[in-house]
Design a protein around this motif. Structure first.
Motif, PDB file in Angstrom:
ATOM      1  N   THR A  93      -0.714  13.944   0.377  1.00  0.00           N
ATOM      2  CA  THR A  93       0.171  14.206  -0.751  1.00  0.00           C
ATOM      3  C   THR A  93      -0.153  15.753  -1.215  1.00  0.00           C
ATOM      4  N   GLY A 230       2.172  11.078  -9.414  1.00  0.00           N
ATOM      5  CA  GLY A 230       3.032  11.614  -8.298  1.00  0.00           C
ATOM      6  C   GLY A 230       2.510  12.986  -7.980  1.00  0.00           C
ATOM      7  N   THR A 668       6.282   1.480  -2.392  1.00  0.00           N
ATOM      8  CA  THR A 668       6.745   2.966  -1.864  1.00  0.00           C
ATOM      9  C   THR A 668       6.551   3.175  -0.341  1.00  0.00           C
ATOM     10  N   SER A 771       1.144   6.117  -4.949  1.00  0.00           N
ATOM     11  CA  SER A 771       1.580   7.283  -5.649  1.00  0.00           C
ATOM     12  C   SER A 771       2.243   8.243  -4.584  1.00  0.00           C
ATOM     13  N   ASP A 773       4.878  10.757  -3.834  1.00  0.00           N
ATOM     14  CA  ASP A 773       5.972  11.565  -4.351  1.00  0.00           C
ATOM     15  C   ASP A 773       7.433  11.549  -3.520  1.00  0.00           C
ATOM     16  N   HIS A 796       5.779   5.249  -9.928  1.00  0.00           N
ATOM     17  CA  HIS A 796       7.263   5.696  -9.377  1.00  0.00           C
ATOM     18  C   HIS A 796       8.308   6.168 -10.194  1.00  0.00           C
ATOM     19  N   ASN A 799       7.596   9.694 -11.166  1.00  0.00           N
ATOM     20  CA  ASN A 799       8.161  10.293 -10.116  1.00  0.00           C
ATOM     21  C   ASN A 799       9.980  10.395  -9.828  1.00  0.00           C
TER      22      ASN A 799
END
Length: 888
Positions: A93, A230, A668, A771, A773, A796, A799
C-alpha cells in the motif's frame, strides 16, 4: 463556553524524570463540560485529540460537549475531525501512496503551485514487509535465496521508495528483511504516549496512528488508538487533513476467567471474532475490560486486537495498565518513556484499574475458561470450527464443491488426495507477535522429533516470523533445530502466505491437483483465508495457531480428527496422537522466559539501515519523480489528468450500464487481488506485451505502482462470481447490448469508448477484508460511477468516496434478487446535484422490456467532509486544490 475558556482551562503540566511536559488535561475541563470519568478509555483519547486541536474550523467547542453528552445514552450523532499523530504503511500500500504523492507534486507543478507543499506534515513510517515470496522453503538456504529473489524482482520499487525517503520530509523507510509492519510498530515504533516540541513547550499526548493495512489495529493491544484506512485517506492524513468520522458507539467486551491449559491465544481470538462478528460491530469501537485482562499478556492482547477487521470493528482497544508497562520494559523502551506513560495515563484517567466499569453503548461478556481449541475456515475468518468438528465441516465443504469426501479415501500412502494439506505456514502478524504460541510450535516440533514423526511429503512448510527477535528467542530456547527438522525453516521476515505470496507448490502436487481436480487445503497462522487469496489451486484455507499448523503438517489431511486420530507412528510403529506432542503450560512458560530485552535492543539498534544490497540501490535526487516511460512497476497515474483548479458540479448519472452483479461478502481481494498474476489474464497479456517474462510477473501487490496492471486486475480474482455470467468463476461479464462475454476490463474499455457510465450491484458486506486502495482506484479507472450494495465495510466505503465513487445502500427489503436484476438494465441515479450526507437517492431501473421501476437508496456519504471530497472528485483532488489556494 468559549474556545478560549476551554484552551485556558485545559492546560496542565507534568514533571517526569526532572523533565517538564505540557498537556491538555481532561479532568481540568470537567467543571466546564460535566463528568467524563466513566467515558470508555478509547473515547477519552478521541476527546483529548479534539481538545488539543480546537480551532473553530475543523474542531469546535460543541464537539467537546458532544463527547461529554455521549455518556448519557452511549450514542451521539455528531461528525468530528480526528487528527492522528502518525501514519504507518507497508510496501504493497505504501508504494501506490508514494506514487500518488509524486503524481500530486506533478499536478501541483502543472497548475503553477509549489511542489514542496506536497509533503507529509505527520510522521510516516513505511515498513517493507509484503514483497517476500516463499519461492524456496524446507531447507537451510531458503531465507537467503528468497531474499535474493525479492531484491532482484523489486529493485525498481525499492529504488522508488528510497527516492521518496529523500524527497519527502518526515518519511522513514524500514528496509526489507526486518519484520512485519504491525510487529515493528508494536515492538519499536509505538510509544503509547507521544511527545513533540511545540515552540517552548514539550507537549505530550496519546500516541495515535492510522495505517494503510487494516491490521494496524494490532497496536490497540499497547493502549494506542489506531486503525486501518485506505491509502487515499492515509495520504490525506499525511498532508494534514483530519480523518472525518462520526463519534462511534463503543461495545464493551468484559473478559473474565482465564484460558485452560492447552488453549492458545489463537483459540481465544477466533472465539472473539466469531462472537463479535455475529453481534455486529461494524463502524463501532470495541473496548476490552474486566479482571480477566490480568491473565492476558500484551502479546495475547495484540493477537486479539490484530483481528479487529475480521470481527468488523474500527478498533479493538486494550487500555494501558501494568501489563503494558511490562511489555514496554521488555521491548527496550527507555525508563523515562515508561514512567511518562504511567504518569500521563493516570493523570488523564486513561489508566485501567481493577473493577473499572466504563459506560458503553452495549456490553458483552466472555468467560475465557469456556474457550475451546479451534480453527476458522474454510474460507472466512469468522467461521470458527471446533477442532473435533473440522473433518465434518470439511466434508460438507467438499460436498458443496462436488469433490469426493476425503473420508472415503485411504490416507496411508504418498499420493495427494482430497483434503490434503498442501500448505502449512507459520506466517502473518496475528500470531508471530506472540512468544507463547511460537514457543508452543517449537516445543511441539521437538516432541515430534523425539517420537520420530515427520511432516507429510506433499506439505509445503514455511516459517515467516514477524520480526528477527522471534528467531533470536527460538534459537535461545533451542527450538529452531526441531522446526527445521520438520521443514519449518525460516523463509523470510514478512507477510508471505497470508497475503498470497505462498509461492509455487511442488510440480507433482500441482499436477495432481489440476489433473484430478482435487480440493486441497492450506493451514496458516494468519488472519485472512478468503477464497483465491492463499494460492490459486487451494480452495479450503484454515486459520490456526502455530502449534496446530505444525500438527496439521504432520497429519497431512483435513479429514483427520486431531482429537482422536493419530498424527503418525513413532519409531516402534505405535500411533502418536496430538496429546502426546502437545506441550504443557509449564513447558511453554519456561521457554517464554528465554525472551530478553537485549534481543529487542540488538535487533532494532539499526532498524532503518538495511543490508548491503539495500544500501547499494541507486537513488535519484530530485523533488519530483522522473517517470520512466517503459516501467512496468512505477507509472504516472492518470487521476489528475485535465484537472482544473475549480471542481466541476456533480451531475446525475444517466443511462449507466451494470458492469457486475455480485453476491454477499465480496472482499477487497475479490475486487483487487494481491496474489499471482495469471498468464492468460488481462494483466498477464499486458505484461507479456511489455516484454515481461511470465516468471517475472511477480504479484498484483508488487505491481500496485502501475495503474495499467491494476486496472486490468480489477475484479480479476479467480474465484469472483459475477451473476451476469452464471456458472463462471473469474472476472468475466457480458457487454450490453451485444451480449458478448468478455473480461470485465475489456467490457469497461468498450463502454468507455461508447461513453457509457457504469455501476456495480452487490450484496451484504461489500468490500470486507484488507484496506486496499486499489479496490477503489481500479473501479474509478474502469469508469464505475456508483456502487449499489446492501451494506459496505467501513474502510472500503471510505475509499470509494475518496476516489469519487458514490456508495449507495439498498433500503431494507430491496436487493438485487427482489429486483430480478440480470445486468441487462439501464440505471439512472437522480438528485446528485443537491447531495447531503445520508439522504435518500432515487435510482430508476429500466428493464429490457422498457418497464421502469424507481427505488430509493441511501447515500452512504456519511459526513460533510466526505461530501466535500466527493464533490471534488476525490480526496486527493481536494487536497491539491487546498494547496493551490494557499491553505494546505
Amino acid at each position: 463556553m468559549s474556545l478560549s475558556d476551554l484552551q485556558q482551562k485545559s492546560g496542565a503540566e507534568l514533571v517526569v524524570a526532572d523533565r517538564r511536559y505540557y498537556y491538555y488535561s481532561l479532568p481540568e475541563i470537567e467543571p466546564l463540560i460535566g463528568p467524563i470519568d466513566r467515558l470508555p478509555k478509547s473515547l477519552k483519547i478521541l476527546l483529548e485529540n479534539l481538545l488539543r486541536h480546537l480551532d473553530t474550523q475543523s474542531v469546535q467547542p460543541d464537539d467537546i460537549h458532544a463527547m461529554a453528552a455521549w455518556l448519557k445514552t452511549g450514542h451521539v450523532d455528531r461528525e468530528i475531525a480526528y487528527h492522528p499523530a502518525r501514519v504507518l504503511m507497508q510496501d504493497f500500500t505504501g508504494v501506490p501512496a508514494i506514487v500518488d504523492l509524486a503524481a500530486m507534486r506533478a499536478a501541483v507543478a502543472e497548475l503553477g503551485g509549489e511542489v514542496s507543499q506536497v509533503n507529509p506534515l505527520s510522521p510516516v513510517d513505511l515498513v517493507i514487509d509484503h514483497s517476500v515470496t516463499v519461492d524456496q522453503s524446507g531447507h537451510e538456504e531458503a531465507f537467503k535465496q528468497n531474499v535474493f529473489l525479492e531484491m532482484a524482482r523489486n529493485e525498481e520499487r525499492y529504488s522508488f521508495l528510497r527516492w521518496g525517503q529523500q524527497a519527502f520530509h518526515r518519511l522513514r523507510v524500514v528496509p526489507p528483511g526486518t519484520g512485519i509492519c504491525h510487529q515493528v510498530n508494536l515492538e519499536y515504533l509505538g510509544q503509547t504516549v507521544w511527545s513533540e516540541q511545540q515552540g517552548s513547550r514539550l507537549v505530550i499526548y496519546p500516541d495515535t496512528v492510522v495505517g494503510t493495512d487494516s491490521h494496524t489495529t494490532m497496536i490497540n493491544g499497547l493502549g494506542i488508538l489506531g486503525w486501518g484506512v485506505g491509502g487515499i485517506e492515509a495520504e490525506a492524513a499525511m498532508l494534514g487533513q483530519p480523518i472525518s468520522m462520526l463519534i462511534p458507539d463503543v461495545v464493551g467486551l468484559k473478559l473474565t476467567g482465564h484460558l485452560r491449559s492447552g488453549i492458545t491465544a489463537t483459540d481465544l481470538v477466533l472465539t472473539v471474532t466469531e462472537m463479535l462478528r455475529e453481534y455486529g460491530v461494524v463502524d463501532k469501537f470495541v473496548e476490552f475490560y474486566g479482571n480477566g485482562l490480568v491473565h492476558l499478556s500484551l502479546a495475547d492482547r495484540a493477537t486479539i486486537a490484530n483481528m479487529t477487521p475480521e470481527y468488523g470493528a474500527t478498533c479493538g482497544f486494550f487500555p494501558v495498565d501494568e501489563v503494558t508497562l511490562q511489555y514496554l520494559r521488555l521491548t527496550g523502551r527507555s525508563d523515562e518513556q515508561i514512567a511518562l506513560v504511567e504518569a500521563y495515563t493516570k493523570a488523564q484517567g486513561m489508566w485501567r484499574y481493577p473493577d473499572d466499569e466504563p459506560v458503553f453503548s452495549s456490553r458483552l461478556e466472555l468467560d475465557m475458561s469456556t474457550v475451546e481449541a479451534s480453527l476458522a475456515g474454510p474460507k472466512r475468518p469468522q467461521d470458527r470450527v471446533k477442532l473435533s468438528q473440522v473433518p465434518h465441516v470439511f466434508a460438507q465443504f467438499c460436498h458443496q464443491t462436488e469433490c469426493l469426501s476425503s473420508s472415503e479415501i485411504p490416507l496411508n500412502h504418498q499420493n495427494v488426495q482430497n483434503g490434503a494439506v498442501v500448505i502449512a505456514a507459520i506466517t502473518s502478524c496475528t500470531n508471530t507477535s506472540n512468544p507463547s504460541v511460537m514457543m508452543a510450535a517449537g516445543l511441539l516440533a521437538k516432541k515430534a522429533y523425539e517420537k520420530g514423526i515427520k511432516t507429510k511429503p506433499w506439505v509445503k512448510t514455511s516459517l515467516a516470523p514477524g520480526s528477527k527477535v522471534v528467531t533470536e528467542y527460538l534459537n535461545a530456547a533451542g527450538l529452531s533445530l526441531y522446526l527445521n527438522y520438520l521443514g519449518f525453516n525460516l523463509v523470510g521476515y514478512g507477510c508471505t502466505t497470508c497475503i498470497g505470496n505462498s509461492g509455487a507448490l511442488s510440480e507433482h502436487v500441482e499436477q495432481a491437483i489440476q489433473s484430478r481436480q482435487l480440493t486441497v487445503a492450506a493451514v496458516l497462522s494468519g488472519n485472512r483465508n478468503f477464497e483465491g487469496r492463499i494460492h490459486p489451486l487451494v480452495k479450503a484455507n484454515w486459520l490456526a495457531s502455530p502449534p496446530l499448523v505444525v500438527a496439521y503438517a504432520l497429519a497431512g489431511n483435513m479429514s483427520i480428527d486431531l482429537d482422536h486420530d493419530p498424527l503418525g507412528q513413532d519409531k516402534s510403529g505405535n500411533p502418536v496422537y496430538l496429546k502426546d506432542v502437545w506441550p504443557s503450560s509449564t513447558e511453554i512458560a519456561e521457554a517464554v522466559q528465554k525472551v530478553t530485552t537485549t534481543m529487542f535492543r540488538q535487533e532494532y539498534a539499526q532498524v532503518f539501515e538495511g543490508d548491503a544490497s539495500w544500501q547499494s540501490i541507486e537513488v535519484m535526487k530530485s523533488p519530483t519523480y522522473a517517470w520512466q516511460e517503459h516501467s512496468t512497476y512505477i507509472r504516472h497515474p492518470p487521476y489528475f489528468k485535465g484537472m482544473s483548479i475549480t471542481p466541476d458540479p456533480i451531475t446525475d448519472i444517466k443511462k449507466a450500464r451494470i458492469l457486475a452483479i455480485l453476491g454477499d461478502s465480496v472482499t477487497t481481494d475479490h475486487i483487487s487481488p494481491a496474489g499471482n498474476i495469471k498468464q492468460n489474464s488481462s494483466a498477464g497479456h499486458y505484461l507479456q506485451a511489455q516484454g515481461v517474462d511470465i516468471k517475472d510477473f511477480n504479484s498484483y501487490g508488487s505491481r500496485r505502482g502501475n495503474h495499467e496492471v491494476m486496472m486490468r486486475g480489477t475484479f480479476a480474482n479467480i474465484r469472483i462470481r459475477n451473476e451476469m455470467v452464471p456458472g463462471i468463476e473469474g472476472g468475466m461479464t457480458r457487454h450490453i447490448p451485444s451480449q458478448h462475454q468478455m473480461s470485465i476490463y475489456d467490457a469497461a474499455m468498450l463502454y468507455e469508448q461508447e461513453k457509457v457510465p457504469l455501476v456495480v450491484i452487490a450484496g451484504k458486506e461489500y468490500g470486507s477484508g484488507s484496506s486496499r486502495d486499489w479496490a477503489a482506484k481500479g473501479p474509478r479507472l474502469l469508469g464505475i460511477r456508483a456502487v449499489i450494495a446492501e451494506s459496505f465495510e467501513r474502510i472500503h466505503r471510505s475509499n470509494l468516496i475518496g476516489m469519487g465513487i458514490l456508495p449507495l445502500e439498498f433500503l431494507s427489503g430491496t436487493d438485487r434478487l427482489s429486483l430480478s436484476l440480470t445486468g441487462d438494465e439501464w440505471i439512472d441515479i437522480k438528485g446528485l446535484s443537491h447531495l447531503t450526507p445520508g439522504q435518500d437517492i432515487s435510482v430508476i431501473l429500466t428493464y429490457p422490456d422498457a418497464q421502469k421501476k424507481e427505488i430509493k437508496t441511501r447515500c452512504r456519504i456519511d459526513t460533510h467532509n466526505e461530501l466535500l471530497y466527493f464533490k471534488n472528485g476525490g480526496i486527493l483532488h481536494y487536497v491539491i486544490r487546498k494547496i493551490l489556494s494557499g491553505n494546505p
